[in-house]
Design a protein around this motif. Structure first.
Motif, mmCIF file in Angstrom:
data_model
loop_
_atom_site.group_PDB
_atom_site.id
_atom_site.type_symbol
_atom_site.label_atom_id
_atom_site.label_comp_id
_atom_site.label_asym_id
_atom_site.label_seq_id
_atom_site.Cartn_x
_atom_site.Cartn_y
_atom_site.Cartn_z
ATOM 1 N N PRO A 137 0.842 -1.193 0.000
ATOM 2 C CA PRO A 137 0.000 0.000 0.000
ATOM 3 C C PRO A 137 0.883 1.252 0.000
ATOM 4 N N ALA A 138 1.575 1.428 -1.099
ATOM 5 C CA ALA A 138 2.550 2.502 -1.267
ATOM 6 C C ALA A 138 2.549 2.913 -2.736
ATOM 7 N N ASP A 301 -11.225 1.447 -5.223
ATOM 8 C CA ASP A 301 -11.482 0.023 -5.362
ATOM 9 C C ASP A 301 -12.141 -0.427 -4.070
ATOM 10 N N HIS A 302 -13.174 -1.262 -4.189
ATOM 11 C CA HIS A 302 -13.962 -1.610 -3.007
ATOM 12 C C HIS A 302 -13.442 -2.826 -2.248
ATOM 13 N N VAL A 303 -12.478 -3.552 -2.805
ATOM 14 C CA VAL A 303 -11.990 -4.784 -2.182
ATOM 15 C C VAL A 303 -10.841 -4.463 -1.223
ATOM 16 N N ARG A 304 -11.005 -4.846 0.015
ATOM 17 C CA ARG A 304 -9.973 -4.580 1.015
ATOM 18 C C ARG A 304 -8.758 -5.470 0.758
ATOM 19 N N PRO A 305 -7.546 -4.912 0.764
ATOM 20 C CA PRO A 305 -6.352 -5.721 0.515
ATOM 21 C C PRO A 305 -6.178 -6.824 1.555
ATOM 22 N N PRO A 306 -5.728 -7.994 1.133
ATOM 23 C CA PRO A 306 -5.500 -9.097 2.074
ATOM 24 C C PRO A 306 -4.431 -8.753 3.112
ATOM 25 N N THR A 324 -0.615 -5.143 5.033
ATOM 26 C CA THR A 324 -1.457 -5.689 3.967
ATOM 27 C C THR A 324 -0.768 -5.544 2.625
ATOM 28 N N LEU A 325 -1.348 -6.181 1.625
ATOM 29 C CA LEU A 325 -0.977 -5.878 0.249
ATOM 30 C C LEU A 325 -1.479 -4.485 -0.106
#
Length: 400
Positions: A137-138, A301-306, A324-325
């Motif tokens: 997340p960068a 984007d609505h999907v939370r990173p794993p 997280t990713l």
């Protein structure tokens, strides 16, 4: 069980810039998209529900370019992912914090087919990946370092990164994928869509480039791509670099990396060139091409990173790791071994391509960091039956 990749002879890797999955490919999940697997694609139909009670909701795109470029450093992405309004609800707030007088709802826009003719064609005819995330997340530089080595010593992208003269790997062996391939006798080449390639600022890579200017064995202009595929004058691994929006030598030339404020149309022209090359000559029968984006560029984007952590490696310039990713990004696998109009739901990030290279060329091993990362190899997008029997037929035409 590992895939049988013996039929794969040529691997092509193309990475664009700064767009999210929902923003670029999410429309294919809408009921009227015409994709045969629309109902399964984790796209806009789910995002509309997720953001139903927000002030700013997903809306169709209003322009192929966006100015100013949304901020997308580590702190900005933390706001987007971990908003006080809830996970993945902070995209507009992040943009508004930086540019309060702009149309901040534009980061909630999603593309439609007319804006993306090349992407739409590839997504409908090959393997669409709707579970592909940026590694971190960068921003751009950390994610491209991850994509090219499996780790990153920095967690931010300095401004004007094409003018930076620092060795981001301290000349350690096998760090950049070019080095990894060379050390194992695997041929490779970079095709340049512009005047630079991303890691040209590294002294040892710049020296490699400067020593190859006349021979053009390792670095060639993209103008030669189609002819080389037609003639079969190709290495085992091909990297395609766009013309970067941030390249200070670009002048008035239109960027093709999709990095705002660049227009989406430049990236579509680049993907058309790439596919025209892939489908030229006999090389098509044994190739796999991976097309993705380095990070989401602060589009929604609505999907939370794993929750897959990444710790700072030795010599890192930061001390706090990532839990997280990164945010989900577009991913398409183009190959005669990718089932037509298929959906790959395997968990992927950019190191999944490195895993693929290890699987294909090194007995399933890349490096410990990459091998132990809790994502799948990008080979998961390929069909076992197609790998076993060979080409599924001639490539479809993008011009039909």
């Amino acid at each position: 069980m590992p895939k049988d990749l013996s039929r794969v002879q040529t691997v092509v890797i193309a990475m664009l810039e700064n767009r999210s999955f929902d923003h670029i490919l999410g429309y294919l999940g809408l009921p009227d998209s015409g994709h045969p697997l629309a109902g399964r694609i984790e796209g806009i139909q789910h995002a509309q529900v997720y953001y139903a009670h927000d002030t700013w909701q997903p809306r169709p795109i209003t322009s192929p370019s966006l100015t100013p470029d949304p901020p997308h450093e580590r702190e900005d992405i933390d706001t987007q992912i971990n908003s006080i309004a809830g996970p993945m609800h902070g995209f507009v707030q992040s943009y508004q914090n930086a540019y309060p007088n702009e149309d901040v709802a534009r980061v909630m826009e999603y593309c439609i087919k007319g804006y993306l003719p090349s992407t739409d064609f590839l997504a409908r005819n090959f393997a669409l990946c709707d579970n592909w995330f940026a590694c971190l997340p960068a921003s751009t530089l950390p994610n491209r370092l991850m994509a090219m080595s499996g780790y990153a010593l920095v967690d931010h992208t300095p401004s004007g990164y094409f003018q930076i003269t620092q060795d981001l790997f301290h000349n350690n062996p096998d760090d950049l994928v070019y080095d990894w391939l060379t050390a194992r006798g695997i041929s490779w080449r970079v095709y340049l869509g512009g005047y630079s390639f991303f890691f040209m600022q590294m002294p040892r890579v710049l020296s490699l480039y400067e020593g190859d200017v006349q021979a053009q064995n390792l670095f060639r202009p993209i103008d030669r791509l189609i002819d080389d595929f037609q003639s079969g004058d190709l290495p085992q691994v091909v990297f395609v670099e766009p013309l970067y929006e941030d390249d200070y030598r670009r002048g008035s030339a239109a960027a093709s990396d999709d990095h705002p404020p660049a227009s989406l149309y430049g990236g579509q022209r680049l993907l058309k060139i790439v596919y025209d090359a892939l489908s030229a000559g006999d090389t098509w029968n044994n190739l796999v091409a991976f097309i993705s984006y380095d990070e989401h560029g602060s589009f929604f984007d609505h999907v939370r990173p794993p929750a897959i952590p990444t710790a700072p490696p030795p010599q890192a310039q930061y001390s706090i790791g990532f839990s997280t990713l990164g945010v989900r990004v577009p991913g398409i696998v183009v190959s005669p071994f990718a089932p037509p109009a298929s959906l790959c739901e395997g968990l992927l990030d950019h190191t999944s391509i490195l895993k693929f290279l290890g699987e294909k060329f090194n007995g399933g091993r890349y490096t410990d960091l990459v091998d132990n990362r809790a994502v799948q190899s990008a080979s998961v997008a390929l069909g076992d039956n197609l790998l076993a029997t060979g080409s599924a037929g001639p490539p479809p035409s993008m011009d039909d």
